[in-house]
Design a protein around this motif. Structure first.
Motif, mmCIF file in Angstrom:
data_model
loop_
_atom_site.group_PDB
_atom_site.id
_atom_site.type_symbol
_atom_site.label_atom_id
_atom_site.label_comp_id
_atom_site.label_asym_id
_atom_site.label_seq_id
_atom_site.Cartn_x
_atom_site.Cartn_y
_atom_site.Cartn_z
ATOM 1 N N ALA A 91 0.840 -1.168 0.014
ATOM 2 C CA ALA A 91 -0.166 -0.062 0.017
ATOM 3 C C ALA A 91 0.814 1.372 -0.160
ATOM 4 O O ALA A 91 0.581 2.018 -0.600
ATOM 5 N N ALA A 92 1.890 1.063 0.860
ATOM 6 C CA ALA A 92 2.877 2.434 0.681
ATOM 7 C C ALA A 92 3.491 2.581 -0.641
ATOM 8 O O ALA A 92 3.777 3.743 -1.148
ATOM 9 N N GLU A 93 3.892 1.429 -1.366
ATOM 10 C CA GLU A 93 4.456 1.446 -2.607
ATOM 11 C C GLU A 93 3.871 2.255 -3.695
ATOM 12 O O GLU A 93 3.851 3.093 -4.319
ATOM 13 N N LEU A 94 2.151 1.798 -3.502
ATOM 14 C CA LEU A 94 1.291 2.433 -4.324
ATOM 15 C C LEU A 94 0.973 3.943 -4.092
ATOM 16 O O LEU A 94 0.617 4.589 -4.972
ATOM 17 N N SER A 95 1.017 4.308 -2.857
ATOM 18 C CA SER A 95 0.696 5.679 -2.498
ATOM 19 C C SER A 95 1.841 6.506 -2.644
ATOM 20 O O SER A 95 1.666 7.818 -2.383
ATOM 21 N N HIS A 144 -1.539 5.728 9.266
ATOM 22 C CA HIS A 144 -1.402 4.361 8.389
ATOM 23 C C HIS A 144 -2.714 4.351 7.428
ATOM 24 O O HIS A 144 -2.474 3.769 6.201
ATOM 25 N N ARG A 145 -3.713 4.836 7.808
ATOM 26 C CA ARG A 145 -4.870 4.857 6.892
ATOM 27 C C ARG A 145 -4.493 5.561 5.475
ATOM 28 O O ARG A 145 -4.964 5.058 4.387
ATOM 29 N N LEU A 146 -3.685 6.485 5.629
ATOM 30 C CA LEU A 146 -3.336 7.208 4.308
ATOM 31 C C LEU A 146 -2.842 6.293 3.272
ATOM 32 O O LEU A 146 -2.809 6.547 2.111
ATOM 33 N N PHE A 147 -1.855 5.316 3.823
ATOM 34 C CA PHE A 147 -1.414 4.534 2.746
ATOM 35 C C PHE A 147 -2.218 3.755 1.954
ATOM 36 O O PHE A 147 -2.167 3.348 0.667
ATOM 37 N N TYR A 148 -3.388 3.435 2.602
ATOM 38 C CA TYR A 148 -4.361 2.569 2.005
ATOM 39 C C TYR A 148 -5.286 3.697 0.995
ATOM 40 O O TYR A 148 -5.689 3.094 -0.120
ATOM 41 N N ASP A 149 -5.682 4.645 1.697
ATOM 42 C CA ASP A 149 -6.680 5.466 1.060
ATOM 43 C C ASP A 149 -5.954 6.086 -0.199
ATOM 44 O O ASP A 149 -6.688 6.509 -1.437
ATOM 45 N N LEU A 150 -4.597 6.305 -0.180
ATOM 46 C CA LEU A 150 -4.053 6.979 -1.358
ATOM 47 C C LEU A 150 -3.337 5.898 -2.507
ATOM 48 O O LEU A 150 -2.734 6.228 -3.359
ATOM 49 N N SER A 151 -3.472 4.541 -1.971
ATOM 50 C CA SER A 151 -2.796 3.493 -2.771
ATOM 51 C C SER A 151 -3.891 3.394 -4.141
ATOM 52 O O SER A 151 -3.485 2.834 -5.136
ATOM 53 N N GLY A 152 -5.275 3.838 -3.924
ATOM 54 C CA GLY A 152 -6.089 3.780 -5.340
ATOM 55 C C GLY A 152 -6.374 2.175 -5.517
ATOM 56 O O GLY A 152 -6.975 1.778 -6.516
ATOM 57 N N GLN A 174 -8.205 -0.744 0.442
ATOM 58 C CA GLN A 174 -8.971 0.166 1.223
ATOM 59 C C GLN A 174 -10.192 -0.743 1.932
ATOM 60 O O GLN A 174 -10.273 -0.110 3.154
ATOM 61 N N SER A 175 -10.672 -1.685 1.450
ATOM 62 C CA SER A 175 -11.504 -2.585 2.013
ATOM 63 C C SER A 175 -11.408 -3.006 3.423
ATOM 64 O O SER A 175 -11.748 -3.312 4.289
ATOM 65 N N LEU A 176 -9.798 -3.462 3.097
ATOM 66 C CA LEU A 176 -9.229 -4.207 4.380
ATOM 67 C C LEU A 176 -8.913 -3.394 5.584
ATOM 68 O O LEU A 176 -9.111 -3.851 6.619
ATOM 69 N N TRP A 177 -8.413 -2.236 5.256
ATOM 70 C CA TRP A 177 -8.316 -1.282 6.500
ATOM 71 C C TRP A 177 -9.482 -0.976 7.021
ATOM 72 O O TRP A 177 -9.555 -0.720 8.180
ATOM 73 N N ASN A 178 -10.307 -0.815 6.190
ATOM 74 C CA ASN A 178 -11.829 -0.377 6.743
ATOM 75 C C ASN A 178 -12.395 -1.501 7.627
ATOM 76 O O ASN A 178 -12.952 -0.988 8.598
ATOM 77 N N GLY A 179 -11.973 -2.611 7.549
ATOM 78 C CA GLY A 179 -12.436 -3.795 8.235
ATOM 79 C C GLY A 179 -11.678 -3.738 9.352
ATOM 80 O O GLY A 179 -12.283 -4.359 10.374
ATOM 81 N N TRP A 180 -10.282 -3.311 9.465
ATOM 82 C CA TRP A 180 -9.535 -3.294 10.613
ATOM 83 C C TRP A 180 -9.397 -2.289 11.508
ATOM 84 O O TRP A 180 -9.516 -2.331 12.716
ATOM 85 N N GLU A 181 -9.847 -1.034 10.962
ATOM 86 C CA GLU A 181 -9.547 0.424 11.842
ATOM 87 C C GLU A 181 -10.521 0.196 13.077
ATOM 88 O O GLU A 181 -10.067 0.699 14.230
#
Length: 228
Positions: free
Chosen positions: A98-102, A141-149, A154-161
């Motif tokens: 996710a960090a790589e994609l963002s 941490h959420r920004l890695f997922y949100d900005l990954s496109g 994003q769904s995985l993070w939403n389930g964990w947060e």
């Protein structure tokens, strides 16, 4: 003793208004995991009928913050250390991706917003503001997922947060006993993320939540026979 529920800004007796009051009380740890949300008590405090309250509780249940137990009532969901460890063990593998994609967004237009979360975390720690520190910690941490496109990430993070927030609201201090260290760890994560070094990011992440690695050595749960 039951917490006294109060309107935060202005009285808003709709289900959405009640939902926001209850959600805030859950996420800031005022009503802890396992705590009961007593309908009569809440309705009396807020001066509302049971109808909007029950709608609010249903929404919280759908969000995963509340569980309703027949003949007992509604309770704040409890999150175990094992659940957090299992989440972290998965994050160790996919958060570097996710960090790589963002990376492009983090180096560009979103960099000020991302670095602001570090400042927010530092300030919250200095002020010993646990709810604010949890919020900044998770936003980082959420920004890695949100900005990954990447919708699946994003769904995985939403389930964990929600689970992570609930757990930290109770056990944030033992998760990282040194407030200064928590800030330093996130500064290092930011540095290696901006360098684009995925392997270094994974190593920093492993140091950030070593309990996640323990999940790989946990004894599997015994399966409960399914009732037909």
């Amino acid at each position: 003793m039951d917490h006294k529920f109060e309107w935060q800004e202005h009285r808003m007796t709709t289900p959405d208004g009640v939902y926001r009051v209850l959600r805030a009380a859950i996420l800031d740890g005022t009503v802890p995991p396992g705590g009961q949300l007593r309908e009569a008590h809440i309705a009396a405090d807020l001066g509302i009928s049971r109808s909007p309250l029950r709608e609010a509780l249903t929404k919280l249940e759908e969000e995963g913050l509340v569980v309703k137990i027949p003949y007992r009532g509604a309770f704040v969901v409890e999150v175990s250390a094992r659940e957090v460890a299992e989440i972290d063990s998965v994050r160790l593998h996919i958060e570097p991706y996710a960090a790589e994609l963002s990376l492009e967004a983090l180096r560009g237009p979103e960099r000020p917003q991302w670095l602001q979360t570090l400042e927010d975390l530092r300030r919250a720690m200095e002020e010993d503001n646990v709810p604010a520190s949890i919020d900044a910690h998770l936003r980082f941490h959420r920004l890695f997922y949100d900005l990954s496109g990447h919708g699946v990430l994003q769904s995985l993070w939403n389930g964990w947060e929600t689970k992570l927030r609930l757990y930290f609201s109770v056990d944030h201090r033992t998760y990282n006993e040194d407030p200064h260290l928590l800030v330093v760890e996130h500064e290092r994560l930011a540095a290696v993320a901006l360098e684009g070094d995925t392997d270094a990011f994974r190593q920093e992440l492993a140091a950030h939540f070593p309990m996640g690695l323990q999940a790989q050595t946990l004894v599997p749960r015994k399966r409960t026979p399914r009732q037909v």
